[in-house]
Design a protein around this motif. Structure first.
Motif, mmCIF file in Angstrom:
data_model
loop_
_atom_site.group_PDB
_atom_site.id
_atom_site.type_symbol
_atom_site.label_atom_id
_atom_site.label_comp_id
_atom_site.label_asym_id
_atom_site.label_seq_id
_atom_site.Cartn_x
_atom_site.Cartn_y
_atom_site.Cartn_z
ATOM 1 N N GLN A 156 0.830 -1.181 0.000
ATOM 2 C CA GLN A 156 0.000 0.000 0.000
ATOM 3 C C GLN A 156 0.875 1.244 0.000
ATOM 4 O O GLN A 156 1.755 1.395 0.844
ATOM 5 N N ARG A 157 0.633 2.126 -0.961
ATOM 6 C CA ARG A 157 1.301 3.411 -1.055
ATOM 7 C C ARG A 157 0.344 4.515 -0.646
ATOM 8 O O ARG A 157 -0.880 4.365 -0.783
ATOM 9 N N PRO A 158 0.859 5.638 -0.143
ATOM 10 C CA PRO A 158 -0.017 6.734 0.258
ATOM 11 C C PRO A 158 -0.928 7.170 -0.881
ATOM 12 O O PRO A 158 -0.471 7.404 -2.002
ATOM 13 N N GLY A 159 -2.215 7.261 -0.598
ATOM 14 C CA GLY A 159 -3.184 7.675 -1.590
ATOM 15 C C GLY A 159 -3.688 6.568 -2.485
ATOM 16 O O GLY A 159 -4.515 6.826 -3.368
ATOM 17 N N PHE A 160 -3.216 5.350 -2.286
ATOM 18 C CA PHE A 160 -3.622 4.216 -3.100
ATOM 19 C C PHE A 160 -4.260 3.137 -2.241
ATOM 20 O O PHE A 160 -3.967 3.013 -1.060
ATOM 21 N N GLU A 161 -5.135 2.364 -2.859
ATOM 22 C CA GLU A 161 -5.694 1.200 -2.197
ATOM 23 C C GLU A 161 -4.633 0.107 -2.090
ATOM 24 O O GLU A 161 -3.691 0.048 -2.879
ATOM 25 N N ARG A 162 -4.803 -0.747 -1.098
ATOM 26 C CA ARG A 162 -3.916 -1.893 -0.976
ATOM 27 C C ARG A 162 -4.041 -2.776 -2.212
ATOM 28 O O ARG A 162 -5.148 -3.042 -2.683
ATOM 29 N N GLU A 163 -2.925 -3.222 -2.752
ATOM 30 C CA GLU A 163 -2.927 -4.009 -3.966
ATOM 31 C C GLU A 163 -2.128 -5.291 -3.788
ATOM 32 O O GLU A 163 -1.146 -5.334 -3.041
ATOM 33 N N ALA A 164 -2.566 -6.324 -4.480
ATOM 34 C CA ALA A 164 -1.855 -7.592 -4.448
ATOM 35 C C ALA A 164 -0.561 -7.474 -5.239
ATOM 36 O O ALA A 164 -0.542 -6.918 -6.334
ATOM 37 N N GLU A 169 8.576 3.277 -7.720
ATOM 38 C CA GLU A 169 7.167 2.984 -7.549
ATOM 39 C C GLU A 169 6.907 1.722 -6.729
ATOM 40 O O GLU A 169 5.755 1.439 -6.381
ATOM 41 N N ASP A 170 7.956 0.955 -6.409
ATOM 42 C CA ASP A 170 7.813 -0.202 -5.535
ATOM 43 C C ASP A 170 7.794 0.190 -4.063
ATOM 44 O O ASP A 170 7.472 -0.645 -3.212
ATOM 45 N N ALA A 171 8.165 1.411 -3.741
ATOM 46 C CA ALA A 171 8.184 1.866 -2.356
ATOM 47 C C ALA A 171 6.780 1.818 -1.773
ATOM 48 O O ALA A 171 5.833 2.356 -2.357
ATOM 49 N N ALA A 172 6.630 1.164 -0.633
ATOM 50 C CA ALA A 172 5.321 0.975 -0.027
ATOM 51 C C ALA A 172 5.478 0.252 1.296
ATOM 52 O O ALA A 172 6.562 -0.211 1.644
ATOM 53 N N MET A 173 4.376 0.166 2.030
ATOM 54 C CA MET A 173 4.299 -0.742 3.152
ATOM 55 C C MET A 173 3.854 -2.098 2.611
ATOM 56 O O MET A 173 2.827 -2.191 1.930
ATOM 57 N N TYR A 174 4.625 -3.122 2.901
ATOM 58 C CA TYR A 174 4.327 -4.464 2.410
ATOM 59 C C TYR A 174 3.760 -5.318 3.532
ATOM 60 O O TYR A 174 4.291 -5.329 4.647
ATOM 61 N N PHE A 175 2.688 -6.044 3.229
ATOM 62 C CA PHE A 175 2.005 -6.901 4.187
ATOM 63 C C PHE A 175 1.959 -8.328 3.661
ATOM 64 O O PHE A 175 1.654 -8.549 2.496
ATOM 65 N N CYS A 176 2.238 -9.289 4.527
ATOM 66 C CA CYS A 176 2.008 -10.677 4.178
ATOM 67 C C CYS A 176 0.649 -11.107 4.701
ATOM 68 O O CYS A 176 0.102 -10.522 5.639
#
Length: 125
Positions: free
Chosen positions: A40-48, A89-96
Motif C-alpha cells: 500500500q502506497r499513500p493515496g492508493f488502495e492496498r494491492e496484491a 514505484e515499488d516503495a510501499a508498506m508491504y504486508f504478508c
C-alpha cells in the motif's frame, strides 16, 4: 492462534534488491493455505503483489513479473518475497497474508483473514 511476523524491509537504491520474510506460526502444508504479499502506497488502495493459491499456483501483478518471486519454505514455515531491480514505484508498506482452508487458485485481499503487521520498503533514486 496463527500469527504472522514479517521482516526484511528497509531502504535500497534503484536497481537494488530486498528479501521480505513472513513467519507463519502453526503453518502446515496440509491445510490448503493461500498465501500472499500486498502493498500500500499513500493515496492508493492496498494491492496484491504476488500470491500462492491453495493448490500451489503462483501469480503476480504485471509490473513486478520478472523482478519479484514469491515462495514458501514449508520446513521453516516462512513466506518470502524476493524483490530484484527495485523501482521508486515499488516503495510501499508491504504486508504478508495467510488463509487456511482457502480453496482459491488466485486469492485476493478479501480471501485473507490473517495479516502481518507490515514492513516498510523505501527506494531512493
Amino acid at each position: 492462534q496463527v500469527q504472522l511476523l514479517e521482516s526484511g524491509g528497509g531502504s535500497v537504491q534503484v536497481g537494488g534488491s530486498l528479501r521480505l520474510s513472513c513467519v507463519v506460526s502453526e503453518y502446515t502444508p496440509d491445510r490448503r493455505y493461500c498465501l500472499g504479499w500486498f502493498r500500500q502506497r499513500p493515496g492508493f488502495e492496498r494491492e496484491a503483489v504476488a500470491t500462492i493459491g491453495s493448490d500451489g499456483r503462483t501469480s503476480s501483478r504485471e509490473d513486478v513479473k520478472g523482478r519479484f518471486t514469491i515462495s514458501m519454505d514449508n520446513t521453516k514455515k516462512t513466506l518470502f518475497l524476493q524483490m530484484n531491480n527495485l523501482k521508486p514505484e515499488d516503495a510501499a508498506m508491504y504486508f504478508c497474508a495467510a488463509q487456511p482452508a482457502c480453496n482459491r487458485f488466485y486469492p485476493t485481499s478479501i480471501d485473507f483473514t490473517l495479516w502481518g503487521q507490515g514492513t516498510q520498503v523505501a527506494v531512493s533514486s
